[in-house]
Design a protein around this motif. Structure first.
Motif, PDB file in Angstrom:
ATOM      1  N   LYS A 190      -6.659  -5.703   4.108  1.00 14.84           N
ATOM      2  CA  LYS A 190      -6.908  -4.787   2.848  1.00 14.84           C
ATOM      3  C   LYS A 190      -5.612  -4.838   2.269  1.00 14.84           C
ATOM      4  O   LYS A 190      -4.285  -4.883   2.951  1.00 14.84           O
ATOM      5  CB  LYS A 190      -6.891  -3.337   3.805  1.00 14.84           C
ATOM      6  CG  LYS A 190      -7.148  -2.145   3.032  1.00 14.84           C
ATOM      7  CD  LYS A 190      -7.317  -0.917   3.533  1.00 14.84           C
ATOM      8  CE  LYS A 190      -7.536   0.334   3.091  1.00 14.84           C
ATOM      9  NZ  LYS A 190      -7.694   1.365   3.628  1.00 14.84           N
ATOM     10  N   TYR A 191      -5.644  -4.709   1.098  1.00 16.05           N
ATOM     11  CA  TYR A 191      -4.367  -4.433  -0.074  1.00 16.05           C
ATOM     12  C   TYR A 191      -4.602  -3.453  -0.899  1.00 16.05           C
ATOM     13  O   TYR A 191      -5.692  -3.420  -1.318  1.00 16.05           O
ATOM     14  CB  TYR A 191      -3.919  -5.894  -0.612  1.00 16.05           C
ATOM     15  CG  TYR A 191      -5.035  -6.735  -1.350  1.00 16.05           C
ATOM     16  CD1 TYR A 191      -5.157  -6.558  -2.645  1.00 16.05           C
ATOM     17  CD2 TYR A 191      -6.271  -7.164  -0.853  1.00 16.05           C
ATOM     18  CE1 TYR A 191      -6.001  -7.120  -3.667  1.00 16.05           C
ATOM     19  CE2 TYR A 191      -7.485  -7.660  -1.598  1.00 16.05           C
ATOM     20  CZ  TYR A 191      -7.107  -7.827  -2.952  1.00 16.05           C
ATOM     21  OH  TYR A 191      -8.058  -7.997  -3.724  1.00 16.05           O
ATOM     22  N   GLU A 241     -10.322  -5.660  -0.078  1.00 10.64           N
ATOM     23  CA  GLU A 241      -9.722  -6.474   0.995  1.00 10.64           C
ATOM     24  C   GLU A 241     -10.282  -7.972   0.877  1.00 10.64           C
ATOM     25  O   GLU A 241     -11.234  -8.304   0.137  1.00 10.64           O
ATOM     26  CB  GLU A 241     -10.761  -6.100   2.227  1.00 10.64           C
ATOM     27  CG  GLU A 241     -10.298  -4.779   2.771  1.00 10.64           C
ATOM     28  CD  GLU A 241     -11.187  -4.230   3.877  1.00 10.64           C
ATOM     29  OE1 GLU A 241     -10.607  -4.420   5.182  1.00 10.64           O
ATOM     30  OE2 GLU A 241     -12.397  -3.721   3.730  1.00 10.64           O
ATOM     31  N   TRP A 242      -9.441  -8.895   1.454  1.00  7.69           N
ATOM     32  CA  TRP A 242      -9.954 -10.397   1.544  1.00  7.69           C
ATOM     33  C   TRP A 242     -10.065 -10.823   2.761  1.00  7.69           C
ATOM     34  O   TRP A 242      -9.386 -10.451   3.672  1.00  7.69           O
ATOM     35  CB  TRP A 242      -8.588 -11.032   0.700  1.00  7.69           C
ATOM     36  CG  TRP A 242      -8.853 -10.949  -0.616  1.00  7.69           C
ATOM     37  CD1 TRP A 242      -9.492 -10.465  -1.619  1.00  7.69           C
ATOM     38  CD2 TRP A 242      -7.881 -11.725  -1.709  1.00  7.69           C
ATOM     39  NE1 TRP A 242      -9.493 -10.661  -2.967  1.00  7.69           N
ATOM     40  CE2 TRP A 242      -8.122 -11.379  -2.928  1.00  7.69           C
ATOM     41  CE3 TRP A 242      -6.716 -12.694  -1.412  1.00  7.69           C
ATOM     42  CZ2 TRP A 242      -7.388 -11.901  -4.064  1.00  7.69           C
ATOM     43  CZ3 TRP A 242      -6.005 -12.995  -2.458  1.00  7.69           C
ATOM     44  CH2 TRP A 242      -6.499 -12.682  -3.910  1.00  7.69           C
ATOM     45  N   LEU A 243     -10.733 -11.743   2.964  1.00 12.95           N
ATOM     46  CA  LEU A 243     -11.022 -12.384   4.303  1.00 12.95           C
ATOM     47  C   LEU A 243      -9.515 -12.806   5.011  1.00 12.95           C
ATOM     48  O   LEU A 243      -9.296 -12.538   5.992  1.00 12.95           O
ATOM     49  CB  LEU A 243     -11.990 -13.190   4.457  1.00 12.95           C
ATOM     50  CG  LEU A 243     -13.470 -13.023   4.340  1.00 12.95           C
ATOM     51  CD1 LEU A 243     -14.244 -14.116   4.106  1.00 12.95           C
ATOM     52  CD2 LEU A 243     -13.974 -12.115   5.391  1.00 12.95           C
ATOM     53  N   LEU A 268      -2.827   4.514   2.961  1.00  8.09           N
ATOM     54  CA  LEU A 268      -4.102   3.876   2.952  1.00  8.09           C
ATOM     55  C   LEU A 268      -4.435   2.939   4.095  1.00  8.09           C
ATOM     56  O   LEU A 268      -5.407   2.151   3.929  1.00  8.09           O
ATOM     57  CB  LEU A 268      -4.366   3.467   1.834  1.00  8.09           C
ATOM     58  CG  LEU A 268      -4.559   4.407   0.505  1.00  8.09           C
ATOM     59  CD1 LEU A 268      -4.682   4.025  -0.843  1.00  8.09           C
ATOM     60  CD2 LEU A 268      -5.495   5.894   0.945  1.00  8.09           C
ATOM     61  N   THR A 269      -3.397   2.764   4.432  1.00  6.83           N
ATOM     62  CA  THR A 269      -3.247   1.643   5.820  1.00  6.83           C
ATOM     63  C   THR A 269      -3.483   0.269   5.188  1.00  6.83           C
ATOM     64  O   THR A 269      -4.111  -0.589   6.005  1.00  6.83           O
ATOM     65  CB  THR A 269      -4.298   1.707   6.838  1.00  6.83           C
ATOM     66  OG1 THR A 269      -5.562   1.649   6.630  1.00  6.83           O
ATOM     67  CG2 THR A 269      -3.956   3.203   7.709  1.00  6.83           C
ATOM     68  N   CYS A 270      -2.873  -0.078   4.108  1.00  3.97           N
ATOM     69  CA  CYS A 270      -2.937  -1.455   3.530  1.00  3.97           C
ATOM     70  C   CYS A 270      -2.177  -2.164   4.017  1.00  3.97           C
ATOM     71  O   CYS A 270      -1.137  -2.210   4.538  1.00  3.97           O
ATOM     72  CB  CYS A 270      -2.730  -1.415   1.979  1.00  3.97           C
ATOM     73  SG  CYS A 270      -4.139  -0.488   0.938  1.00  3.97           S
ATOM     74  N   ASP A 271      -2.373  -3.913   4.249  1.00  2.81           N
ATOM     75  CA  ASP A 271      -1.470  -4.500   4.766  1.00  2.81           C
ATOM     76  C   ASP A 271      -0.530  -5.172   3.797  1.00  2.81           C
ATOM     77  O   ASP A 271       0.482  -5.627   4.116  1.00  2.81           O
ATOM     78  CB  ASP A 271      -2.456  -5.864   5.226  1.00  2.81           C
ATOM     79  CG  ASP A 271      -3.121  -5.249   6.290  1.00  2.81           C
ATOM     80  OD1 ASP A 271      -2.846  -4.730   7.268  1.00  2.81           O
ATOM     81  OD2 ASP A 271      -4.498  -5.635   6.406  1.00  2.81           O
TER      82      ASP A 271
END
Length: 140
Positions: A71-72, A65-67, A104-107
């Protein structure tokens, strides 16, 4: 055709001849040690596509994750065996990774690709990825 996450040491070992085409500086022993450490410390996973009893493509992935963007799923490595290129194996593995990221619910799905890898860049752009950042590094 099957796509699996390499879980056993035998599966990880079997991925080496394909990954070594992208990372020729790694011996088998170095590769195995790095994968084990990255799995333990960073959630790294090796994913491979097997067809006709041979591994045709391999990818190294991890979730972070990055701020600024959430999530990626990061693709660390993505390689198709040299003798099997242009047969759709890399595209199928890439699509599987994107679907896995959704589960995985990544953006986003992200990767860093060397500036010299123009054929890979064409592949990623054709898959709908966009060039959105410059990557900087400093050897210390």
């Amino acid at each position: 055709m099957q796509i699996n996450v390499a879980i056993t040491s035998e599966e990880v070992n079997a991925c080496y001849p394909v990954i070594a085409q992208l990372r020729p500086h790694l011996s088998l022993e170095q590769f195995l040690a790095l994968v084990t450490r990255m799995q333990t410390n960073h959630g790294y996973q090796l994913v491979y596509l097997r067809d006709e009893n041979a591994i045709k493509a391999v990818a190294g992935i991890r979730v972070a994750e990055w701020l600024y963007a959430g999530k990626y799923l990061e693709i660390d490595d993505l390689i198709t065996n040299a003798d099997d290129r242009s047969q759709g194996y890399g595209g199928k593995l890439f699509d599987w990774i994107c679907n896995y990221a959704r589960k995985l619910t990544c953006d986003q799905v992200r990767l860093v690709s060397g500036v010299q890898r123009e054929a890979a860049h064409r592949f990623y752009l054709a898959k709908g990825m966009k060039f959105e950042a410059k990557y900087f590094s400093l050897n210390i």
